[in-house]
Motif scaffolding. Structure first.
Motif, PDB file in Angstrom:
ATOM      1  N   LYS A  84      18.057 -66.585 -28.095  1.00 22.08           N
ATOM      2  CA  LYS A  84      18.777 -67.573 -28.918  1.00 22.08           C
ATOM      3  C   LYS A  84      18.546 -68.989 -28.369  1.00 22.08           C
ATOM      4  O   LYS A  84      18.062 -69.157 -27.243  1.00 22.08           O
ATOM      5  CB  LYS A  84      20.268 -67.251 -28.936  1.00 22.08           C
ATOM      6  CG  LYS A  84      20.943 -67.379 -27.582  1.00 22.08           C
ATOM      7  CD  LYS A  84      22.374 -66.855 -27.632  1.00 22.08           C
ATOM      8  CE  LYS A  84      23.007 -67.004 -26.251  1.00 22.08           C
ATOM      9  NZ  LYS A  84      24.298 -66.311 -26.150  1.00 22.08           N
ATOM     10  N   GLY A  91      19.944 -62.845 -20.747  1.00 19.71           N
ATOM     11  CA  GLY A  91      19.621 -64.224 -21.099  1.00 19.71           C
ATOM     12  C   GLY A  91      19.213 -65.007 -19.868  1.00 19.71           C
ATOM     13  O   GLY A  91      18.096 -64.870 -19.348  1.00 19.71           O
ATOM     14  N   ILE A  92      20.128 -65.786 -19.351  1.00 21.14           N
ATOM     15  CA  ILE A  92      19.856 -66.771 -18.305  1.00 21.14           C
ATOM     16  C   ILE A  92      19.091 -66.201 -17.089  1.00 21.14           C
ATOM     17  O   ILE A  92      18.252 -66.880 -16.504  1.00 21.14           O
ATOM     18  CB  ILE A  92      21.196 -67.446 -17.869  1.00 21.14           C
ATOM     19  CG1 ILE A  92      20.964 -68.724 -17.109  1.00 21.14           C
ATOM     20  CG2 ILE A  92      22.081 -66.490 -17.078  1.00 21.14           C
ATOM     21  CD1 ILE A  92      20.624 -69.898 -17.972  1.00 21.14           C
ATOM     22  N   TYR A 117      22.276 -73.761 -18.366  1.00 18.13           N
ATOM     23  CA  TYR A 117      22.159 -73.483 -19.804  1.00 18.13           C
ATOM     24  C   TYR A 117      22.019 -74.780 -20.600  1.00 18.13           C
ATOM     25  O   TYR A 117      21.196 -74.902 -21.491  1.00 18.13           O
ATOM     26  CB  TYR A 117      23.432 -72.822 -20.359  1.00 18.13           C
ATOM     27  CG  TYR A 117      23.739 -71.422 -19.924  1.00 18.13           C
ATOM     28  CD1 TYR A 117      24.252 -71.158 -18.662  1.00 18.13           C
ATOM     29  CD2 TYR A 117      23.592 -70.353 -20.800  1.00 18.13           C
ATOM     30  CE1 TYR A 117      24.598 -69.869 -18.286  1.00 18.13           C
ATOM     31  CE2 TYR A 117      23.943 -69.059 -20.429  1.00 18.13           C
ATOM     32  CZ  TYR A 117      24.443 -68.828 -19.171  1.00 18.13           C
ATOM     33  OH  TYR A 117      24.781 -67.559 -18.806  1.00 18.13           O
ATOM     34  N   TYR A 120      16.626 -70.433 -24.847  1.00 21.52           N
ATOM     35  CA  TYR A 120      17.234 -71.286 -23.820  1.00 21.52           C
ATOM     36  C   TYR A 120      16.327 -72.478 -23.527  1.00 21.52           C
ATOM     37  O   TYR A 120      16.173 -72.906 -22.377  1.00 21.52           O
ATOM     38  CB  TYR A 120      17.505 -70.504 -22.534  1.00 21.52           C
ATOM     39  CG  TYR A 120      18.594 -69.445 -22.633  1.00 21.52           C
ATOM     40  CD1 TYR A 120      18.559 -68.489 -23.634  1.00 21.52           C
ATOM     41  CD2 TYR A 120      19.648 -69.390 -21.731  1.00 21.52           C
ATOM     42  CE1 TYR A 120      19.548 -67.518 -23.732  1.00 21.52           C
ATOM     43  CE2 TYR A 120      20.640 -68.412 -21.815  1.00 21.52           C
ATOM     44  CZ  TYR A 120      20.580 -67.487 -22.817  1.00 21.52           C
ATOM     45  OH  TYR A 120      21.551 -66.515 -22.917  1.00 21.52           O
ATOM     46  N   SER A 142      23.688 -61.337 -18.238  1.00 23.86           N
ATOM     47  CA  SER A 142      22.999 -61.460 -16.944  1.00 23.86           C
ATOM     48  C   SER A 142      23.952 -61.282 -15.771  1.00 23.86           C
ATOM     49  O   SER A 142      23.664 -60.541 -14.827  1.00 23.86           O
ATOM     50  CB  SER A 142      22.334 -62.830 -16.814  1.00 23.86           C
ATOM     51  OG  SER A 142      21.389 -63.003 -17.828  1.00 23.86           O
ATOM     52  N   ARG A 156      21.951 -57.221 -22.328  1.00 19.99           N
ATOM     53  CA  ARG A 156      21.547 -58.406 -23.099  1.00 19.99           C
ATOM     54  C   ARG A 156      21.259 -59.503 -22.091  1.00 19.99           C
ATOM     55  O   ARG A 156      22.152 -60.172 -21.590  1.00 19.99           O
ATOM     56  CB  ARG A 156      22.664 -58.792 -24.078  1.00 19.99           C
ATOM     57  CG  ARG A 156      23.039 -57.637 -25.026  1.00 19.99           C
ATOM     58  CD  ARG A 156      24.051 -58.073 -26.083  1.00 19.99           C
ATOM     59  NE  ARG A 156      25.244 -58.670 -25.528  1.00 19.99           N
ATOM     60  CZ  ARG A 156      26.409 -58.053 -25.362  1.00 19.99           C
ATOM     61  NH1 ARG A 156      26.562 -56.782 -25.717  1.00 19.99           N
ATOM     62  NH2 ARG A 156      27.446 -58.696 -24.861  1.00 19.99           N
TER      63      ARG A 156
HETATM   64  C1  LIG Z   1      24.215 -65.455 -24.955  1.00 22.61           C
HETATM   65  C2  LIG Z   1      24.673 -64.049 -24.941  1.00 22.61           C
HETATM   66  C3  LIG Z   1      24.222 -63.156 -23.951  1.00 22.61           C
HETATM   67  C4  LIG Z   1      23.366 -63.587 -22.780  1.00 22.61           C
HETATM   68  O1  LIG Z   1      24.161 -64.179 -21.792  1.00 22.61           O
HETATM   69  P1  LIG Z   1      23.531 -64.661 -20.403  1.00 22.61           P
HETATM   70  O2  LIG Z   1      24.704 -65.093 -19.627  1.00 22.61           O
HETATM   71  O3  LIG Z   1      22.633 -65.809 -20.722  1.00 22.61           O
HETATM   72  O4  LIG Z   1      22.788 -63.519 -19.850  1.00 22.61           O
HETATM   73  C5  LIG Z   1      24.626 -61.833 -24.051  1.00 22.61           C
HETATM   74  N1  LIG Z   1      25.425 -61.412 -25.061  1.00 22.61           N
HETATM   75  C6  LIG Z   1      25.886 -62.254 -26.018  1.00 22.61           C
HETATM   76  C7  LIG Z   1      26.770 -61.717 -27.082  1.00 22.61           C
HETATM   77  C8  LIG Z   1      25.536 -63.594 -25.981  1.00 22.61           C
HETATM   78  O5  LIG Z   1      26.008 -64.417 -26.923  1.00 22.61           O
END
Ligand SMILES: *Cc1c(COP(=O)(O)O)cnc(C)c1O
Length: 334
Positions: free
Chosen positions: A33, A201-202, A319, A37, A184, A199
């Motif tokens: 998303k 992300g960071i 972020y 990043y 994360s 899931r």
């Molecule tokens: C953005 C998001 C993530 C990822 O979070 P991080 O802290 O970047 O790993 C996971 N789940 C949902 C629902 C998110 O909106």
């Protein structure tokens, strides 16, 4: 124009670190998303697929369509559910269930304590009944942890509530449902080998906002921000630089203008206190629209090498530094 370098090796290194925790590439959903990043949506989708990831998570259906060819499954966090062979859509409320297209694939978000999105624990049975009545294809149940990155036990009571959700969904008779709640920070703190999907992300981009004692993985920044020289001049002692002339040369100095500014996503606030670049140079005075000034004559300078450190200088998190970098900037894989 300023530009961004993406270190492929570092990205693969970070993914390997999480892979050592999940045990399988299939159970890592790379979160792409906000233009991945700030790293570039399509570029990071391509690299993720090269690494062997098969799942992605995005906010909108438009994002999903852009990266569809790289993945087998895509979870959309914030759009109306429609029928699509690869996408599943998050149901954040009872209303989302009512407007979802019949036959679409959905994942129900349950609010286990963050109170941002998702149906409440007490609405679970009502939501499941609605999903069944509306002929939606329920693929997963998910939740999000509100303070996985803080030193507290809250993560554990949220996990406990999610266990309770799992039992109640089981009693309802839905088959082959996946459950996922790890971002994360949670993935860094807890074991992941039993998770259907994390899931991620960071962490994939190289950062952990966790207090030091939790830092178990060695992550490396993937992105760096660079600016190119426009011109160089010699300032005499007492001469001023940029809008408002807030910087006054304390001595004779060689100063160059570099092409980084608001249009690239660089904030004015970042120079309220002189921002120090990755190479240790202070930005002189204010950002002058699309330019900054530095005491350097180098052709190229690295402004941000580590978004966590850069963020700390101006009171924000990695972020924010990354996601606001302009989509139009060139991104170069090295
Ligand atoms: C953005 C998001 C993530 C990822 O979070 P991080 O802290 O970047 O790993 C996971 N789940 C949902 C629902 C998110 O909106």
């Amino acid at each position: 124009m300023a530009y961004i370098k993406i270190e492929r090796q570092n990205f693969f290194h970070n993914l390997s670190q999480f892979l050592s925790k999940t045990g399988s590439k299939e159970s890592i959903g790379i979160v792409l998303k906000d233009n991945a990043y700030g790293h570039g949506l399509e570029l990071m989708a391509k690299l993720s697929s090269e690494f062997g990831l098969t799942q992605a998570v995005v906010r909108t259906y438009d994002e999903a369509k852009e990266i569809k060819k790289y993945f087998e499954q895509i979870l959309v966090l914030g759009d109306k559910a429609i029928i699509d062979d690869k996408c599943s859509f998050t149901l954040n409320s009872l209303d989302d269930i009512k407007i979802a297209q019949k036959g679409s694939t959905v994942e129900l978000k349950v609010d286990t304590g963050m109170h941002r999105n998702g149906i409440s624990m007490s609405q679970l049975e009502e939501a499941l009944t609605l999903i069944r009545d509306r002929d939606l294809n329920l693929k997963g149940i998910m939740t999000h942890n509100r303070s996985a990155d803080e030193l507290s036990s809250e993560l554990f009571w949220q996990q406990k509530s999610f266990e309770d959700v799992r039992d109640r969904v089981g009693e309802f008779g839905f088959k082959d449902i996946r459950f996922h709640s790890y971002n994360s920070a949670t993935s860094l703190r807890l074991g992941c080998s039993d998770e259907d999907m994390i899931r991620l992300g960071i962490g994939a981009y190289g950062y952990s906002e966790l207090p030091k004692i939790y830092d178990s993985l060695n992550l490396k920044p993937v992105l760096s921000l660079w600016a190119r020289k426009i011109s160089t001049r010699v300032l005499k002692k007492g001469e001023r630089v940029g809008y408002g002339g807030t910087f006054i040369a304390p001595r004779e100095m060689i100063v160059s203008t570099y092409d980084l500014g608001y249009g690239d996503g660089w904030m004015r606030s970042s120079t309220m206190k002189p921002f120090v670049t990755a190479e240790g140079l202070s930005i002189l005075g204010r950002v002058s629209m699309d330019y900054i000034s530095l005491e350097s004559s180098k052709d190229e300078v690295c402004i941000v090498g580590n978004a966590l450190f850069a963020g700390r200088q101006i009171g924000t998190i990695s972020y924010e530094i990354m996601t606001q970098l302009s989509e139009g900037m060139d991104r170069e894989v090295v």
